[in-house]
Design a protein around this motif. Structure first.
Motif, PDB file in Angstrom:
ATOM      1  N   ASN A  72     -86.273 -44.505 -60.925  1.00 50.60           N
ATOM      2  CA  ASN A  72     -87.233 -44.060 -61.942  1.00 50.60           C
ATOM      3  C   ASN A  72     -88.346 -45.085 -62.050  1.00 50.60           C
ATOM      4  O   ASN A  72     -88.117 -46.286 -61.885  1.00 50.60           O
ATOM      5  N   ILE A  73     -89.544 -44.615 -62.315  1.00 49.43           N
ATOM      6  CA  ILE A  73     -90.656 -45.481 -62.710  1.00 49.43           C
ATOM      7  C   ILE A  73     -91.206 -44.898 -63.997  1.00 49.43           C
ATOM      8  O   ILE A  73     -91.695 -43.772 -64.017  1.00 49.43           O
ATOM      9  N   GLN A  74     -91.087 -45.662 -65.063  1.00 53.59           N
ATOM     10  CA  GLN A  74     -91.482 -45.177 -66.385  1.00 53.59           C
ATOM     11  C   GLN A  74     -92.728 -45.933 -66.851  1.00 53.59           C
ATOM     12  O   GLN A  74     -92.712 -47.163 -66.969  1.00 53.59           O
ATOM     13  N   ARG A  75     -93.764 -45.193 -67.113  1.00 49.94           N
ATOM     14  CA  ARG A  75     -95.025 -45.788 -67.574  1.00 49.94           C
ATOM     15  C   ARG A  75     -95.068 -45.814 -69.100  1.00 49.94           C
ATOM     16  O   ARG A  75     -94.360 -45.080 -69.769  1.00 49.94           O
ATOM     17  N   PHE A  76     -95.897 -46.703 -69.624  1.00 52.37           N
ATOM     18  CA  PHE A  76     -96.158 -46.806 -71.069  1.00 52.37           C
ATOM     19  C   PHE A  76     -94.900 -47.151 -71.868  1.00 52.37           C
ATOM     20  O   PHE A  76     -94.651 -46.586 -72.930  1.00 52.37           O
TER      21      PHE A  76
ATOM     22  N   VAL B 181     -92.678 -49.983 -74.096  1.00 47.87           N
ATOM     23  CA  VAL B 181     -93.115 -51.028 -75.030  1.00 47.87           C
ATOM     24  C   VAL B 181     -91.988 -51.937 -75.503  1.00 47.87           C
ATOM     25  O   VAL B 181     -92.228 -52.844 -76.309  1.00 47.87           O
ATOM     26  N   HIS B 182     -90.760 -51.739 -75.024  1.00 43.51           N
ATOM     27  CA  HIS B 182     -89.638 -52.511 -75.559  1.00 43.51           C
ATOM     28  C   HIS B 182     -89.102 -53.579 -74.613  1.00 43.51           C
ATOM     29  O   HIS B 182     -88.345 -54.446 -75.048  1.00 43.51           O
ATOM     30  N   ASP B 183     -89.450 -53.533 -73.353  1.00 50.41           N
ATOM     31  CA  ASP B 183     -88.881 -54.471 -72.379  1.00 50.41           C
ATOM     32  C   ASP B 183     -89.940 -55.431 -71.856  1.00 50.41           C
ATOM     33  O   ASP B 183     -90.310 -55.409 -70.692  1.00 50.41           O
ATOM     34  N   GLY B 184     -90.423 -56.259 -72.777  1.00 50.45           N
ATOM     35  CA  GLY B 184     -91.488 -57.196 -72.465  1.00 50.45           C
ATOM     36  C   GLY B 184     -92.696 -56.926 -73.345  1.00 50.45           C
ATOM     37  O   GLY B 184     -92.758 -55.914 -74.042  1.00 50.45           O
ATOM     38  N   PRO B 185     -93.672 -57.833 -73.330  1.00 49.33           N
ATOM     39  CA  PRO B 185     -94.830 -57.702 -74.214  1.00 49.33           C
ATOM     40  C   PRO B 185     -95.792 -56.598 -73.785  1.00 49.33           C
ATOM     41  O   PRO B 185     -95.911 -56.272 -72.606  1.00 49.33           O
ATOM     42  N   GLY B 186     -96.483 -56.018 -74.767  1.00 46.69           N
ATOM     43  CA  GLY B 186     -97.539 -55.061 -74.487  1.00 46.69           C
ATOM     44  C   GLY B 186     -97.060 -53.757 -73.883  1.00 46.69           C
ATOM     45  O   GLY B 186     -95.872 -53.427 -73.901  1.00 46.69           O
ATOM     46  N   ILE B 187     -98.007 -53.022 -73.345  1.00 46.12           N
ATOM     47  CA  ILE B 187     -97.714 -51.759 -72.658  1.00 46.12           C
ATOM     48  C   ILE B 187     -97.342 -52.076 -71.220  1.00 46.12           C
ATOM     49  O   ILE B 187     -98.049 -52.801 -70.525  1.00 46.12           O
ATOM     50  N   ARG B 188     -96.230 -51.482 -70.759  1.00 46.86           N
ATOM     51  CA  ARG B 188     -95.699 -51.880 -69.467  1.00 46.86           C
ATOM     52  C   ARG B 188     -95.346 -50.665 -68.605  1.00 46.86           C
ATOM     53  O   ARG B 188     -95.169 -49.550 -69.113  1.00 46.86           O
ATOM     54  N   THR B 189     -95.237 -50.926 -67.318  1.00 48.23           N
ATOM     55  CA  THR B 189     -94.640 -49.982 -66.386  1.00 48.23           C
ATOM     56  C   THR B 189     -93.282 -50.552 -65.991  1.00 48.23           C
ATOM     57  O   THR B 189     -93.188 -51.716 -65.593  1.00 48.23           O
ATOM     58  N   GLU B 190     -92.239 -49.738 -66.123  1.00 46.14           N
ATOM     59  CA  GLU B 190     -90.889 -50.214 -65.851  1.00 46.14           C
ATOM     60  C   GLU B 190     -90.363 -49.540 -64.586  1.00 46.14           C
ATOM     61  O   GLU B 190     -90.349 -48.312 -64.483  1.00 46.14           O
TER      62      GLU B 190
ATOM     63  N   SER C 229    -103.485 -54.756 -73.711  1.00 50.09           N
ATOM     64  CA  SER C 229    -102.321 -54.951 -74.590  1.00 50.09           C
ATOM     65  C   SER C 229    -101.541 -56.224 -74.301  1.00 50.09           C
ATOM     66  O   SER C 229    -100.611 -56.564 -75.040  1.00 50.09           O
ATOM     67  N   GLY C 230    -101.898 -56.930 -73.220  1.00 45.81           N
ATOM     68  CA  GLY C 230    -101.087 -58.072 -72.809  1.00 45.81           C
ATOM     69  C   GLY C 230     -99.782 -57.647 -72.165  1.00 45.81           C
ATOM     70  O   GLY C 230     -98.788 -58.371 -72.238  1.00 45.81           O
ATOM     71  N   GLY C 231     -99.783 -56.473 -71.559  1.00 46.39           N
ATOM     72  CA  GLY C 231     -98.581 -55.921 -70.952  1.00 46.39           C
ATOM     73  C   GLY C 231     -98.422 -56.295 -69.500  1.00 46.39           C
ATOM     74  O   GLY C 231     -98.948 -57.301 -69.027  1.00 46.39           O
ATOM     75  N   GLY C 232     -97.675 -55.478 -68.788  1.00 48.28           N
ATOM     76  CA  GLY C 232     -97.427 -55.768 -67.384  1.00 48.28           C
ATOM     77  C   GLY C 232     -96.334 -54.901 -66.805  1.00 48.28           C
ATOM     78  O   GLY C 232     -96.167 -53.745 -67.200  1.00 48.28           O
ATOM     79  N   VAL C 233     -95.548 -55.479 -65.913  1.00 49.35           N
ATOM     80  CA  VAL C 233     -94.519 -54.745 -65.172  1.00 49.35           C
ATOM     81  C   VAL C 233     -93.156 -55.353 -65.452  1.00 49.35           C
ATOM     82  O   VAL C 233     -92.993 -56.578 -65.445  1.00 49.35           O
ATOM     83  N   THR C 234     -92.173 -54.490 -65.699  1.00 50.67           N
ATOM     84  CA  THR C 234     -90.791 -54.918 -65.873  1.00 50.67           C
ATOM     85  C   THR C 234     -89.936 -54.272 -64.793  1.00 50.67           C
ATOM     86  O   THR C 234     -89.995 -53.057 -64.593  1.00 50.67           O
ATOM     87  N   LEU C 235     -89.162 -55.093 -64.096  1.00 54.40           N
ATOM     88  CA  LEU C 235     -88.205 -54.591 -63.117  1.00 54.40           C
ATOM     89  C   LEU C 235     -86.848 -54.540 -63.793  1.00 54.40           C
ATOM     90  O   LEU C 235     -86.370 -55.537 -64.337  1.00 54.40           O
ATOM     91  N   SER C 236     -86.222 -53.363 -63.766  1.00 49.87           N
ATOM     92  CA  SER C 236     -84.953 -53.169 -64.455  1.00 49.87           C
ATOM     93  C   SER C 236     -84.009 -52.412 -63.542  1.00 49.87           C
ATOM     94  O   SER C 236     -84.259 -52.250 -62.360  1.00 49.87           O
ATOM     95  N   GLY C 237     -82.892 -51.933 -64.095  1.00 53.49           N
ATOM     96  CA  GLY C 237     -81.943 -51.240 -63.248  1.00 53.49           C
ATOM     97  C   GLY C 237     -80.939 -50.450 -64.057  1.00 53.49           C
ATOM     98  O   GLY C 237     -81.214 -50.069 -65.193  1.00 53.49           O
ATOM     99  N   GLY C 238     -79.735 -50.322 -63.481  1.00 55.73           N
ATOM    100  CA  GLY C 238     -79.135 -51.006 -62.362  1.00 55.73           C
ATOM    101  C   GLY C 238     -79.309 -52.527 -62.444  1.00 55.73           C
ATOM    102  O   GLY C 238     -79.598 -53.107 -63.462  1.00 55.73           O
ATOM    103  N   GLU C 239     -79.087 -53.136 -61.314  1.00 54.25           N
ATOM    104  CA  GLU C 239     -79.291 -54.571 -61.171  1.00 54.25           C
ATOM    105  C   GLU C 239     -80.389 -54.821 -60.152  1.00 54.25           C
ATOM    106  O   GLU C 239     -80.200 -54.592 -58.953  1.00 54.25           O
ATOM    107  N   VAL C 240     -81.523 -55.276 -60.650  1.00 53.40           N
ATOM    108  CA  VAL C 240     -82.700 -55.520 -59.815  1.00 53.40           C
ATOM    109  C   VAL C 240     -82.361 -56.406 -58.617  1.00 53.40           C
ATOM    110  O   VAL C 240     -82.797 -56.144 -57.485  1.00 53.40           O
ATOM    111  N   LEU C 241     -81.577 -57.449 -58.859  1.00 45.85           N
ATOM    112  CA  LEU C 241     -81.427 -58.485 -57.847  1.00 45.85           C
ATOM    113  C   LEU C 241     -80.403 -58.159 -56.770  1.00 45.85           C
ATOM    114  O   LEU C 241     -80.182 -58.959 -55.868  1.00 45.85           O
ATOM    115  N   LEU C 242     -79.796 -56.967 -56.820  1.00 45.63           N
ATOM    116  CA  LEU C 242     -79.068 -56.491 -55.647  1.00 45.63           C
ATOM    117  C   LEU C 242     -80.047 -56.213 -54.509  1.00 45.63           C
ATOM    118  O   LEU C 242     -79.675 -56.264 -53.335  1.00 45.63           O
TER     119      LEU C 242
END
Length: 331
Positions: free
Chosen positions: A18-22, A24-33, A141-154
């Motif tokens: 999944n790629i979820q845009r907009f 706001v809970h997993d890091g600062p600002g508006i993010r793409t997860e 917004s001071g946002g950015g990109v969050t990598l999540s999962g699952g486990e990202v580092l696999l």
């Protein structure tokens, strides 16, 4: 990986579900997860069972099927013989996962979205095409990109390349990880990560193993490693009834954060457990791990979390209820 003349970013591919845009809970600002498939943990309260296996999977939502007598496109598109789809009363109700190779042709053909593909192989440029659409929102917004999962580092090589590419574009980066990974992998990721978010699910390793499928020693050591590198860190505690919501466990967690981490965390967020994802478990032919859980009234769990927050504050831990309290992650 086979070498060729293409740049490394074109060779690397990750399995993304999944790629979820907009967000706001997993890091600062508006993010793409960006959600990575595959997880070494088996948490009983997991609400995203589609994230556990690193392989592409097909989810079946029988209540959406319009009937094989009226449609049947999934059956004609399935390349397996006999078909991998299981039909009862002219409705696709399941998949024979021994036969299914998760090619996705049945899901592509289904007009009712009764068959869903979980997991898609994507290159770094393909993911960046999505991320870069929202550059103005990150900047404002001071946002950015969050990598999540699952486990990202696999999928750490792909994650590292994606983080490096985001950095080249001046995008704030966050990695949300269980930290159940080799320390040397963490060392590869931290130089390109502006914020780390992780969980402390239980301080007792036996209880952690019982309810998450792994012990906690590696996780706790990696949390200390993040702090020692001065990487900004947010710790989350999913508050699970009859698992980790006791005063003893919360005090043990607070002591770890206070003494082992010297309270060098941006925030400790205590999150309520909600029984989510039951439909997704059924779609994958899996049993929900906590079927006997009885939801408590909102007023009850809110008070419980508030009380636990107050306990942690007595250790000078920067604890809050939920994820909505803003914190400066950019200093």
């Amino acid at each position: 990986m086979k070498e060729d003349n293409k740049p490394e970013t074109m060779q690397l591919a990750g399995i993304i579900f999944n790629i979820q845009r907009f967000t706001v809970h997993d890091g600062p600002g508006i993010r793409t997860e960006v959600f990575f498939k595959g997880c070494p943990l088996q948490c009983k309260w997991c609400s995203n069972p589609e994230s556990i296996s690193i392989n592409t999977e097909i989810g079946v939502y029988a209540n959406r099927c319009i009937g094989t007598d009226k449609c049947g496109l999934c059956l004609t598109s399935c390349p397996e013989s006999p078909k991998a789809l299981i039909v009862e009363d002219k409705t696709v109700t399941a998949i024979d996962r021994q036969k299914c190779k998760a090619c996705g042709k049945c899901a592509d053909a289904c007009p009712a979205n009764a068959l869903v593909i979980w997991g898609k192989k994507m290159t770094v440029p393909e993911v960046m095409d999505v991320i870069l659409k929202d550059m103005p929102y990150y900047q404002k917004s001071g946002g950015g990109v969050t990598l999540s999962g699952g486990e990202v580092l696999l999928q750490w090589r792909f994650a590292r390349e994606l983080l490096q590419t985001c950095r080249k574009h001046g995008i704030h980066t966050c990695v949300e990880s269980s930290l159940h990974i080799k320390p040397e992998i963490l060392d590869e990721i931290l130089p390109f990560t502006d914020l780390v978010i992780t969980d402390i699910k239980h301080m007792d390793s036996a209880q952690h193993l019982k309810n998450s499928g792994v012990c906690n020693e590696l996780i706790l050591e990696n949390i200390k490693r993040v702090v020692q590198t001065n990487s900004p860190l947010i710790v989350r505690i999913p508050v699970i009834p009859d698992h980790n919501n006791s005063e003893d466990n919360i005090r043990a967690t607070a002591e770890f954060i206070s003494k082992q981490l010297n309270n060098r965390v941006l925030q400790v967020q205590l999150l309520p457990y909600r029984q989510l994802g039951t439909e997704k478990y059924a779609s994958l032919g899996l049993k929900y791990p906590m079927p006997d859980y009885s939801a408590v009234e909102r007023s009850v769990w809110e008070k419980n979390i508030k009380d636990l927050v107050e306990i942690m504050k007595t250790y000078a831990v920067p604890a809050v209820a939920g994820t909505t309290t803003r914190v400066n992650t950019r200093d």
